[in-house]
Design a protein around this motif. Structure first.
Motif, PDB file in Angstrom:
ATOM      1  N   PRO A  55      31.243  44.018  51.658  1.00 42.89           N
ATOM      2  CA  PRO A  55      33.068  42.996  52.127  1.00 42.89           C
ATOM      3  C   PRO A  55      33.698  44.488  52.083  1.00 42.89           C
TER       4      PRO A  55
ATOM      5  N   SER B 288      35.025  46.074  43.392  1.00 34.20           N
ATOM      6  CA  SER B 288      36.238  46.199  42.688  1.00 34.20           C
ATOM      7  C   SER B 288      35.715  47.573  41.619  1.00 34.20           C
TER       8      SER B 288
ATOM      9  N   SER C  53      32.833  42.664  41.387  1.00 36.34           N
ATOM     10  CA  SER C  53      33.309  41.778  42.060  1.00 36.34           C
ATOM     11  C   SER C  53      33.372  42.658  43.688  1.00 36.34           C
ATOM     12  N   TRP C  54      33.166  41.685  44.404  1.00 40.23           N
ATOM     13  CA  TRP C  54      33.526  41.785  46.143  1.00 40.23           C
ATOM     14  C   TRP C  54      34.976  40.906  47.090  1.00 40.23           C
ATOM     15  N   TYR C  55      35.776  41.972  47.842  1.00 46.00           N
ATOM     16  CA  TYR C  55      36.423  41.269  47.555  1.00 46.00           C
ATOM     17  C   TYR C  55      36.320  41.387  50.131  1.00 46.00           C
ATOM     18  N   TYR C  56      36.876  40.280  50.048  1.00 47.10           N
ATOM     19  CA  TYR C  56      36.763  40.048  51.806  1.00 47.10           C
ATOM     20  C   TYR C  56      37.639  40.134  51.931  1.00 47.10           C
ATOM     21  N   ILE C  57      38.738  40.563  53.001  1.00 45.49           N
ATOM     22  CA  ILE C  57      40.223  40.439  53.249  1.00 45.49           C
ATOM     23  C   ILE C  57      40.467  40.512  54.556  1.00 45.49           C
TER      24      ILE C  57
ATOM     25  N   VAL D 268      42.407  36.542  51.190  1.00 44.40           N
ATOM     26  CA  VAL D 268      41.643  37.320  49.990  1.00 44.40           C
ATOM     27  C   VAL D 268      40.043  36.093  49.511  1.00 44.40           C
TER      28      VAL D 268
ATOM     29  N   GLN E  19      37.740  36.164  47.222  1.00 41.37           N
ATOM     30  CA  GLN E  19      36.597  37.170  46.288  1.00 41.37           C
ATOM     31  C   GLN E  19      35.535  36.529  45.174  1.00 41.37           C
TER      32      GLN E  19
ATOM     33  N   LYS F 136      32.868  36.590  43.250  1.00 45.40           N
ATOM     34  CA  LYS F 136      32.563  37.242  41.553  1.00 45.40           C
ATOM     35  C   LYS F 136      30.946  37.462  41.248  1.00 45.40           C
TER      36      LYS F 136
ATOM     37  N   LYS G   5      39.542  31.963  46.825  1.00 49.44           N
ATOM     38  CA  LYS G   5      40.019  31.912  48.175  1.00 49.44           C
ATOM     39  C   LYS G   5      41.291  31.863  47.905  1.00 49.44           C
TER      40      LYS G   5
END
Length: 151
Positions: A62, A66, A72-76, A95, A97, A99, A111
């Protein structure tokens, strides 16, 4: 006679090349950054069935994690346009997310694109601190005579 024609053609060629370079320098450039997962791969993330280690294998590492409020993981991912010396313009930002619950399984996947984004206004105030305001000259000459000569 041939030398003057040849020098004129070199000058004309130089002007054409120079003009082409100047025009190409003003064209906009695009940059794509980040990690945007494939929608087919996102469909593999079934809540309650897929573990965090499997998510890392499916989507990759990711962009961010968080720090508060659960895992939480975020892929931006974003696409930016640069034009000469002007500030870059964000054309598209996405983005994703993911969870996780306390056991490490996917709880939900969300998304969002730049339509759901918000601009955050930062406060310009400064926090006062205790101490003295030191002038420029005090910073430069303040240590003169403070050296310990005993050592």
């Amino acid at each position: 006679m041939f030398k003057s024609l040849r020098s004129k053609s070199f000058i004309g060629l130089g002007l054409v090349v120079g003009a082409a370079l100047m025009v190409s320098a003003c064209s906009s450039q695009f940059a794509t950054r980040g990690n945007l997962p494939d929608p087919d791969r996102l469909a593999e993330l079934v809540p309650g069935e897929v573990h965090a280690r499997d998510v890392a294998e499916i989507l990759g590492t990711p962009t961010a994690h968080s720090t508060f409020g659960g895992e939480s993981w975020y892929y931006i991912s974003e696409r930016v346009e640069y034009y000469a010396f002007l500030a870059p313009e964000i054309l598209d930002r996405t983005v994703v997310q993911v969870k996780f619950n306390k056991e490490g399984f996917v709880e939900w996947v969300k998304k969002e694109d730049n339509q759901q984004g918000r601009n955050v206004a930062f406060v310009d105030r400064t926090t006062p601190t205790a101490g003295n305001e030191i002038t420029f000259f005090e910073q430069i000459f303040g240590n003169l005579g403070r050296f310990n000569k005993d050592k």
